[in-house]
Design an enzyme around this catalytic site. Structure first.
Site, PDB file in Angstrom:
ATOM      1  CB  VAL A 141      26.522  14.803 -21.418  1.00  0.00           C
ATOM      2  CG1 VAL A 141      26.051  13.581 -20.622  1.00  0.00           C
ATOM      3  CG2 VAL A 141      28.031  14.763 -21.623  1.00  0.00           C
ATOM      4  CE  LYS A 155      32.459  13.162 -23.963  1.00  0.00           C
ATOM      5  NZ  LYS A 155      33.745  12.967 -23.235  1.00  0.00           N
ATOM      6  CG  ASP A 253      40.307  17.653 -18.669  1.00  0.00           C
ATOM      7  OD1 ASP A 253      40.867  18.680 -18.244  1.00  0.00           O
ATOM      8  OD2 ASP A 253      39.304  17.686 -19.399  1.00  0.00           O
TER       9      ASP A 253
END
Length: 426
Positions: A141, A155, A253
């Site tokens: 990033v 990103k 996540d």
């Protein structure tokens, strides 16, 4: 020069209406309130005793709900459609689920920005290492400034021989980001596919990750009140994904390094490469899928059965709550054997009545601090239950944290009005 980035599609009317429901909550009354007044150790221990003791686990007994979860200020907003690789139908966002900062009407819709590879290269100074602000398994990033002065994060997906996985994560992330908009979620500006480059342009959040702050890499130590606010922000974000987005979304996540902080320490959940979206038409409550996530945060039931549900995010949130209290990482390989899995260590301490021993040594114990630690660990214990049916919904987690914050402020207020006994006038 590459072609302009293809935006995430035009809008089309959403023919079906998703019926209002909490897909992850079998019954709100089945989850005990942290502030119910019952013995928190016995309530929480019954919920997940099989994790740390006997395999026979009993469900917690019903209690009345505490304060209902309410959005402080909401405004409906239009979502965009999916990419050309996988169209997502857009619809007007439910006002109850869409938290905004009051300026959403003046902003572009998510994913509407059009960029060329030349503009990206200029903005990132040819992906200069000096502009790199993060690196993970799926890419790097960069901080970038566009020609109009807008500061964004770019990103850049990794390039390797096995591009199919990276392509899938790239498409997954842009499709998910394109249909969500919430104050506590990182916002999509646009994306670009050019030859072997896969680029996602998102909102720039300037104050690093929660993990960096817990590791004291960002200067000032996070006070417990701030950590509680961060937990509430994250709970709001995940509740929105599960209940109020156009289709239910499982993040898969949730972890401290995927939570970005603004200058005023508001939390924004990022990185949707592993996210899984349920189509409304399927009315699915779970899906069989390859296990993805981060060690230390993974739902053990998901690992065992490959059945992904919204309660997998709840488990990860429980680990995050322990991180916020203790400051420790989920796995601490250099510690003694019984302390290496932080969540297990903290829950055993809590169940023995010694939860305050898990407090981050950078924080000072007090009456108010001890109260918050006990209540957050009690909620964490429920979230870390070994089976999904014993875990609360994310909406319920948010309700409980709101109540904890309210009670915490009342304790602080009473402490201000009543000085320590040795300082009082007799």
């Amino acid at each position: 020069m590459g072609n302009p980035a293809t935006p995430l599609g035009g809008r089309s009317p959403f023919d079906g209406r998703r019926r209002r429901r909490d897909s992850c909550d079998a019954s709100r009354s089945s989850t005990p309130s942290v502030s119910s007044g019952r013995n928190p150790v016995s309530i929480a221990a019954r919920a997940i005793s099989s994790c740390f003791g006997s395999p026979e686990a009993r469900s917690p007994s019903p209690t009345d709900d505490s304060e209902d979860f309410k959005a402080p200020y909401v405004t409906p907003s239009l979502s965009t459609q999916g990419s050309s690789h996988g169209s997502l139908q857009g619809s007007r966002r439910r006002s109850m689920g869409m938290h905004t900062d009051g300026s959403s009407h003046s902003r572009h819709q998510p994913g509407a920005m059009r960029l060329t590879i030349t503009e990206i290269m200029m903005a990132t100074k040819n992906f200069s290492p000096s502009l790199m602000i993060g690196q993970g398994g799926s890419g790097t990033v960069y901080k970038a400034q566009l020609a109009d002065g807008t500061v964004v994060a770019v990103k850049r997906a990794k390039k390797n021989a096995n591009n199919s996985r990276m392509d899938a994560e790239f498409q997954n992330e842009i499709q998910t980001l394109a249909c969500i908009e919430h104050l506590n979620l990182v916002r999509l500006h646009g994306f670009l596919e050019h030859q072997d480059e896969r680029l996602v342009v998102v909102e720039y959040v300037p104050n690093g990750t929660l993990r960096e702050h817990l590791d004291c890499q960002r200067g000032k130590i996070l006070e417990l009140a701030t950590r509680l606010e961060i937990a509430i922000d994250v709970a709001h974000a995940i509740t929105y994904l599960h209940m109020y987005s156009d289709n239910p979304i499982i993040h898969r996540d949730i972890k401290s390094s995927n939570i970005l902080l603004t200058d005023n320490l508001r939390a924004k959940v990022a990185d949707f490469g592993f996210a899984r979206l349920f189509m409304v038409e399927s009315d699915a409550t779970h899906v069989s899928t390859q296990v993805k996530g981060t060690a230390g945060y993974l739902d053990p039931e998901y690992l065992r059965t490959y059945q992904l549900t919204v309660k997998s995010d709840v488990y990860s949130f429980g680990v995050l709550l322990v991180e916020l209290v203790s400051g420790r990482r989920p796995i601490e390989p250099r510690r003694e054997l019984n302390e290496r899995l932080t969540a297990n260590w903290a829950m055993k301490k809590f169940m023995k009545g010694s939860g305050i021993q898990t407090l981050d040594p950078n924080l000072q114990p007090s009456l108010a601090t001890n109260f918050v630690v006990e209540k957050i660990l009690e909620l964490a214990l429920l979230c870390l239950a070994p089976t999904k049916k014993s875990r609360p919904s994310m909406r319920r987690c948010a309700e409980i944290l709101w109540t904890v914050r309210k009670d915490y402020r009342e304790i602080l207020s009473s402490d201000l009005h009543f000085p320590p006994s040795g300082q009082r006038n007799h």
